[in-house]
Design an enzyme around this catalytic site. Sequence first.
Site, PDB file in Angstrom:
ATOM      1  N   TYR A 151       3.923  -3.797  12.372  1.00 20.81           N
ATOM      2  CA  TYR A 151       3.668  -5.265  12.588  1.00 20.81           C
ATOM      3  C   TYR A 151       4.266  -5.405  13.885  1.00 20.81           C
ATOM      4  CZ  TYR A 151       1.830  -7.138   8.178  1.00 20.81           C
ATOM      5  OH  TYR A 151       1.105  -7.434   7.045  1.00 20.81           O
ATOM      6  N   LYS A 199       4.059   7.856   3.571  1.00 23.81           N
ATOM      7  CA  LYS A 199       2.762   8.719   3.580  1.00 23.81           C
ATOM      8  C   LYS A 199       3.501   9.862   4.252  1.00 23.81           C
ATOM      9  CE  LYS A 199      -1.580   9.432   3.380  1.00 23.81           C
ATOM     10  NZ  LYS A 199      -2.231   9.663   1.922  1.00 23.81           N
ATOM     11  N   ASP A 201      -0.746   5.865  -1.196  1.00 22.43           N
ATOM     12  CA  ASP A 201      -2.312   5.961  -2.036  1.00 22.43           C
ATOM     13  C   ASP A 201      -1.894   6.126  -3.308  1.00 22.43           C
ATOM     14  OD1 ASP A 201      -1.473   8.471  -1.243  1.00 22.43           O
ATOM     15  OD2 ASP A 201      -3.468   9.295  -1.129  1.00 22.43           O
ATOM     16  N   ASP A 222       3.143  -5.070   2.359  1.00 24.31           N
ATOM     17  CA  ASP A 222       2.059  -6.141   2.383  1.00 24.31           C
ATOM     18  C   ASP A 222       1.237  -5.969   1.346  1.00 24.31           C
ATOM     19  OD1 ASP A 222       0.821  -8.499   3.328  1.00 24.31           O
ATOM     20  OD2 ASP A 222      -0.517  -7.350   4.248  1.00 24.31           O
ATOM     21  N   ASP A 256       0.645  -7.522  -2.794  1.00 25.41           N
ATOM     22  CA  ASP A 256      -0.510  -8.420  -3.292  1.00 25.41           C
ATOM     23  C   ASP A 256      -1.130  -7.530  -4.615  1.00 25.41           C
ATOM     24  OD1 ASP A 256      -0.328 -10.135  -1.266  1.00 25.41           O
ATOM     25  OD2 ASP A 256      -2.468  -9.977  -0.785  1.00 25.41           O
TER      26      ASP A 256
HETATM   27  C1  IPM Z   1       2.363 -11.816   3.723  1.00 22.07           C
HETATM   28  C2  IPM Z   1       1.383 -12.463   4.497  1.00 22.07           C
HETATM   29  C3  IPM Z   1       1.529 -12.052   6.071  1.00 22.07           C
HETATM   30  C4  IPM Z   1       2.090 -10.699   6.379  1.00 22.07           C
HETATM   31  C5  IPM Z   1       0.695 -12.738   6.728  1.00 22.07           C
HETATM   32  C6  IPM Z   1       0.443 -14.430   6.666  1.00 22.07           C
HETATM   33  C7  IPM Z   1       1.123 -12.572   8.464  1.00 22.07           C
HETATM   34  O1  IPM Z   1       0.266 -11.494   4.197  1.00 22.07           O
HETATM   35  O2  IPM Z   1       3.491 -12.511   3.777  1.00 22.07           O
HETATM   36  O3  IPM Z   1       2.286 -10.941   3.075  1.00 22.07           O
HETATM   37  O4  IPM Z   1       0.968  -9.926   6.588  1.00 22.07           O
HETATM   38  O5  IPM Z   1       2.971 -10.309   6.248  1.00 22.07           O
HETATM   39 MG    MG Z   2       0.526 -10.222   2.728  1.00 26.09          MG
END
Ligand code: IPM
Ligand code: MG
Length: 356
Positions: free
Chosen positions: A141, A191, A223, A247, A251
């Site tokens: 990032y 990885k 993975d 990240d 999710d």
């Molecule tokens: C998160 C989001 C952010 C990230 C975005 C909105 C920049 O997806 O906080 O997980 O990628 O970190």
């Molecule tokens: Mg995210």
Amino acid sequence: MTQSVLVLPGDGIGPEIVAQAKRVLEHLQQHHGLDVTLEEALVGGAAIDSTGIPLPEETLQKAKCADAVLLGAVGGPKWEALDISIRPEKALLGLRSQLELFANLRPAVLYPQLAEASSLKAELVAGLDILIIRELTGGIYFGQPRGVSEVNGEKVGVNTYVYSESEIRRIAHAGFKAAQKRNKRLCSVDKANVLEVTELWRDVVTEVGKEYPDVELSHMYVDNAAMQLIREPKQFDVIVTGNMFGDILSDAAAMLTGSIGMLPSASLDANGKGMYEPIHGSAPDIAGGGVANPLATILSVAMMLRFSLQRADLAEQVEKAVGVVLDQGYRTADIAAGNESVNTQAMGDAVIAALK
Ligand code: IPM
Ligand code: MG
């Protein structure tokens, strides 16, 4: 000593959900002896609209001075055409790096009342309680060089995946310490079979692990970790991983609980200062309708009480109140599974009533 909280409502549903979380904080101020001051500032698209940039200097300075920051959400279609360098998301990344919030705690906890909402079979997720710790201020990032340039007559894009030993070490310590407070199992995700940077990651985490003989350390390729999260999520206690893998995996983990509208997060520096936000985004499709679920933001307040305001007692009360309103059958549309639902304000009312 009075502590200060900076509130950054942001965009989309941000202001609606933050308003309810703020009411909870004010209730705790008035009735439970919480000694804080609350201040608001602009961030994200809201800041772009009034100042031209996503993270105004004034907001950054206020965030630096505050003991804790509560953030709603940033971004939306209105600002998507802007250059990537001045989009609302840049504000988030700027706050994370400028405040050195390197440790991002993302719990994925299944509320038994919501078991039906998971996309996995109920027995696979019943009692699910995992914690993903994502490194938040380094990795791909933030690595340099980055950008798109012209090379041999065509465009070439580059981002750099970089971690120093010290960056890995401090997030590893955060992982082990969190595991010590839970079921004492830490899985480090990398990885290392392909990327040298994560080979170093594995080596450093292993070395740090020697200081925590009471924690069982394992390593997993990313993975496989993605697969295992879907196959048998309860095998995990704490996961520690880099910025981008974290990240993505967080999710996936959030969806196991069926209710991204329920999950809080904390982003912490080395001294207990933190920024707290729901895991979900600004949900432009429902923004302004007053129907968003404020519980993830209210649970983020609980994390703030625990990690930055030293009021674990109040954190527990807030978490308990959320359990109570779910038991009472209150559901916002996202967790109602097609049944009757209440609006954002009514959910806030219910939590405050449960706190009384
Ligand atoms: C998160 C989001 C952010 C990230 C975005 C909105 C920049 O997806 O906080 O997980 O990628 O970190
Ligand atoms: Mg995210």
